[in-house]
Motif scaffolding. Structure first.
Motif, short mmCIF file in Angstrom:
data_model
loop_
_atom_site.label_atom_id
_atom_site.label_comp_id
_atom_site.label_asym_id
_atom_site.label_seq_id
_atom_site.Cartn_x
_atom_site.Cartn_y
_atom_site.Cartn_z
N UNK A 12 -39.00 122.45 -50.10
CA UNK A 12 -38.03 123.28 -49.38
C UNK A 12 -38.13 124.73 -49.83
N UNK A 13 -38.09 124.95 -51.14
CA UNK A 13 -38.20 126.31 -51.68
C UNK A 13 -38.60 126.24 -53.14
N UNK A 14 -39.09 127.37 -53.65
CA UNK A 14 -39.43 127.48 -55.06
C UNK A 14 -38.29 128.15 -55.79
N UNK A 15 -38.09 127.75 -57.04
CA UNK A 15 -37.00 128.28 -57.85
C UNK A 15 -37.56 128.88 -59.13
N UNK A 16 -36.69 129.54 -59.89
CA UNK A 16 -37.07 130.15 -61.16
C UNK A 16 -37.78 129.13 -62.04
N UNK A 17 -38.88 129.52 -62.59
CA UNK A 17 -39.66 128.60 -63.43
C UNK A 17 -40.85 128.02 -62.71
N UNK A 18 -40.93 128.22 -61.39
CA UNK A 18 -42.08 127.78 -60.62
C UNK A 18 -41.99 126.43 -59.97
N UNK A 19 -40.95 125.66 -60.26
CA UNK A 19 -40.81 124.35 -59.61
C UNK A 19 -40.39 124.52 -58.16
N UNK A 20 -40.74 123.54 -57.35
CA UNK A 20 -40.26 123.49 -55.97
C UNK A 20 -39.12 122.49 -55.92
N UNK A 21 -38.25 122.68 -54.94
CA UNK A 21 -37.14 121.74 -54.71
C UNK A 21 -37.42 120.99 -53.43
N UNK A 22 -37.15 119.71 -53.45
CA UNK A 22 -37.20 118.88 -52.26
C UNK A 22 -36.05 117.88 -52.36
N UNK A 23 -35.82 117.14 -51.31
CA UNK A 23 -34.80 116.09 -51.33
C UNK A 23 -35.47 114.77 -50.95
N UNK A 24 -35.13 113.74 -51.70
CA UNK A 24 -35.64 112.40 -51.45
C UNK A 24 -34.44 111.48 -51.43
N UNK A 25 -34.22 110.84 -50.30
CA UNK A 25 -33.07 109.95 -50.13
C UNK A 25 -31.77 110.66 -50.48
N UNK A 26 -31.69 111.95 -50.12
CA UNK A 26 -30.49 112.74 -50.35
C UNK A 26 -30.35 113.30 -51.76
N UNK A 27 -31.28 112.99 -52.65
CA UNK A 27 -31.22 113.44 -54.03
C UNK A 27 -32.14 114.65 -54.23
N UNK A 28 -31.73 115.58 -55.08
CA UNK A 28 -32.53 116.76 -55.39
C UNK A 28 -33.64 116.38 -56.37
N UNK A 29 -34.86 116.82 -56.04
CA UNK A 29 -36.01 116.54 -56.90
C UNK A 29 -36.75 117.85 -57.16
N UNK A 30 -37.04 118.13 -58.43
CA UNK A 30 -37.81 119.30 -58.84
C UNK A 30 -39.26 118.88 -59.04
N UNK A 31 -40.18 119.64 -58.44
CA UNK A 31 -41.59 119.29 -58.51
C UNK A 31 -42.42 120.53 -58.86
N UNK A 32 -43.12 120.53 -59.99
CA UNK A 32 -44.00 121.65 -60.30
C UNK A 32 -45.33 121.51 -59.55
#
Length: 64
Positions: A12-32
């Motif tokens: 969905x978007x990148x955040x501070x620190x370089x990880x990306x954010x996505x949602x899986x089954x309604x839960x927030x997941x951080x992915x580098x």
């Protein structure tokens, strides 16, 4: 969601620190290692109360 679970998602978007954010089954997941707009296959590596962390298994569609 459990550790080791495979999923398909779109960053969905990148955040501070370089990880990306996505949602899986309604839960927030951080992915580098992915950029906003990329589609990928990921694996959950850690589950916390409010979010999870994952690793990239394969990028299936690159961001333009």
């Amino acid at each position: 969601m459990n550790t080791g679970t495979l999923f398909r998602a779109r960053a969905i978007k990148n955040v501070f620190g370089g990880d990306a954010i996505t949602r899986v089954a309604g839960e927030v997941v951080f992915v580098p290692g992915v950029l906003a707009g990329e589609e990928f296959v990921g694996r959950i590596t850690r589950v916390n109360k409010d979010y999870a962390r994952a690793e990239v298994v394969e990028i299936t569609r690159r961001s333009p």
